[in-house]
Motif scaffolding. Structure first.
Motif, PDB file in Angstrom:
ATOM      1  N   UNK A  29      41.176  78.503  47.874  1.00 26.49           N
ATOM      2  CA  UNK A  29      40.261  79.298  48.684  1.00 26.49           C
ATOM      3  C   UNK A  29      39.100  79.753  47.822  1.00 26.49           C
ATOM      4  N   UNK A  30      38.004  80.063  48.488  1.00 21.96           N
ATOM      5  CA  UNK A  30      36.802  80.486  47.783  1.00 21.96           C
ATOM      6  C   UNK A  30      35.957  81.340  48.722  1.00 21.96           C
ATOM      7  N   UNK A  31      34.942  81.950  48.152  1.00 18.56           N
ATOM      8  CA  UNK A  31      33.983  82.736  48.910  1.00 18.56           C
ATOM      9  C   UNK A  31      32.604  82.149  48.665  1.00 18.56           C
ATOM     10  N   UNK A  32      31.785  82.112  49.708  1.00 17.66           N
ATOM     11  CA  UNK A  32      30.404  81.653  49.561  1.00 17.66           C
ATOM     12  C   UNK A  32      29.547  82.892  49.326  1.00 17.66           C
ATOM     13  N   UNK A  81      25.811  85.030  48.360  1.00 16.80           N
ATOM     14  CA  UNK A  81      24.504  85.116  49.023  1.00 16.80           C
ATOM     15  C   UNK A  81      23.575  83.967  48.662  1.00 16.80           C
ATOM     16  N   UNK A  82      23.831  83.313  47.522  1.00 21.11           N
ATOM     17  CA  UNK A  82      23.013  82.170  47.115  1.00 21.11           C
ATOM     18  C   UNK A  82      23.580  80.849  47.623  1.00 21.11           C
ATOM     19  N   UNK A  83      24.655  80.895  48.423  1.00 20.46           N
ATOM     20  CA  UNK A  83      25.253  79.690  48.974  1.00 20.46           C
ATOM     21  C   UNK A  83      26.161  78.957  48.000  1.00 20.46           C
ATOM     22  N   UNK A  84      26.552  79.620  46.912  1.00 19.18           N
ATOM     23  CA  UNK A  84      27.419  78.991  45.924  1.00 19.18           C
ATOM     24  C   UNK A  84      28.863  79.405  46.165  1.00 19.18           C
ATOM     25  N   UNK A  85      29.789  78.501  45.824  1.00 16.61           N
ATOM     26  CA  UNK A  85      31.210  78.794  45.966  1.00 16.61           C
ATOM     27  C   UNK A  85      31.728  79.533  44.749  1.00 16.61           C
ATOM     28  N   UNK A  86      32.521  80.569  44.990  1.00 18.25           N
ATOM     29  CA  UNK A  86      33.212  81.282  43.919  1.00 18.25           C
ATOM     30  C   UNK A  86      34.702  81.143  44.227  1.00 18.25           C
ATOM     31  N   UNK A 126      34.949  69.452  49.880  1.00 13.84           N
ATOM     32  CA  UNK A 126      34.867  69.515  51.339  1.00 13.84           C
ATOM     33  C   UNK A 126      35.079  70.977  51.708  1.00 13.84           C
ATOM     34  N   UNK A 127      34.151  71.557  52.429  1.00 13.92           N
ATOM     35  CA  UNK A 127      34.244  72.968  52.796  1.00 13.92           C
ATOM     36  C   UNK A 127      34.634  73.057  54.264  1.00 13.92           C
ATOM     37  N   UNK A 128      35.739  73.756  54.541  1.00  7.39           N
ATOM     38  CA  UNK A 128      36.190  73.988  55.906  1.00  7.39           C
ATOM     39  C   UNK A 128      35.923  75.441  56.245  1.00  7.39           C
ATOM     40  N   UNK A 129      35.137  75.669  57.289  1.00  8.94           N
ATOM     41  CA  UNK A 129      34.767  77.024  57.673  1.00  8.94           C
ATOM     42  C   UNK A 129      35.352  77.315  59.048  1.00  8.94           C
ATOM     43  N   UNK A 130      36.078  78.432  59.165  1.00  9.27           N
ATOM     44  CA  UNK A 130      36.663  78.826  60.440  1.00  9.27           C
ATOM     45  C   UNK A 130      35.554  79.183  61.427  1.00  9.27           C
ATOM     46  N   UNK A 131      35.774  78.852  62.694  1.00 10.43           N
ATOM     47  CA  UNK A 131      34.852  79.254  63.744  1.00 10.43           C
ATOM     48  C   UNK A 131      34.986  80.760  63.950  1.00 10.43           C
ATOM     49  N   UNK A 132      34.002  81.382  64.547  1.00 13.25           N
ATOM     50  CA  UNK A 132      34.017  82.837  64.742  1.00 13.25           C
ATOM     51  C   UNK A 132      35.257  83.313  65.488  1.00 13.25           C
ATOM     52  N   UNK A 133      35.687  82.584  66.531  1.00 12.10           N
ATOM     53  CA  UNK A 133      36.821  83.028  67.338  1.00 12.10           C
ATOM     54  C   UNK A 133      38.147  82.449  66.858  1.00 12.10           C
TER      55      UNK A 133
END
Length: 81
Positions: A7-10, A12-17, A33-40
């Motif tokens: 897991x990681x956090x994006x 403010x500069x759009x970089x993965x930590x 490959x970045x998987x981002x959950x949908x809002x709902x």
């Protein structure tokens, strides 16, 4: 090719930590490959701590009171190919 899930956090500069460092023997380039959950869509990693603790308490209680089954029986009925 080897896959590692983490897991990681994006930021403010759009970089993965990354939340944890990768245990690799050497530096190398990787494909990401970045998987981002949908809002709902609930994040499966966001189980509330109270739910996790309740499950652990129940599991410990069952183990201490002998409410267990042999591991060999856990595979009964599972169709493995």
């Amino acid at each position: 090719m080897k896959a590692i899930e983490t897991t990681a956090t994006i930021n403010d500069q759009g970089q993965l930590a990354l939340d944890q460092p990768l245990e690799l023997a050497q530096r190398r380039r990787v494909r990401v490959i970045v998987l981002i959950s949908e809002e709902d869509e609930p994040d499966p990693d966001d189980t509330p701590n109270s739910v996790v603790m309740d499950g652990l308490r129940q599991g410990f209680h069952e183990a201490l009171t002998g409410q267990t089954i042999p591991l060999s029986q856990m595979w009964d009925g599972i169709d493995a190919e």
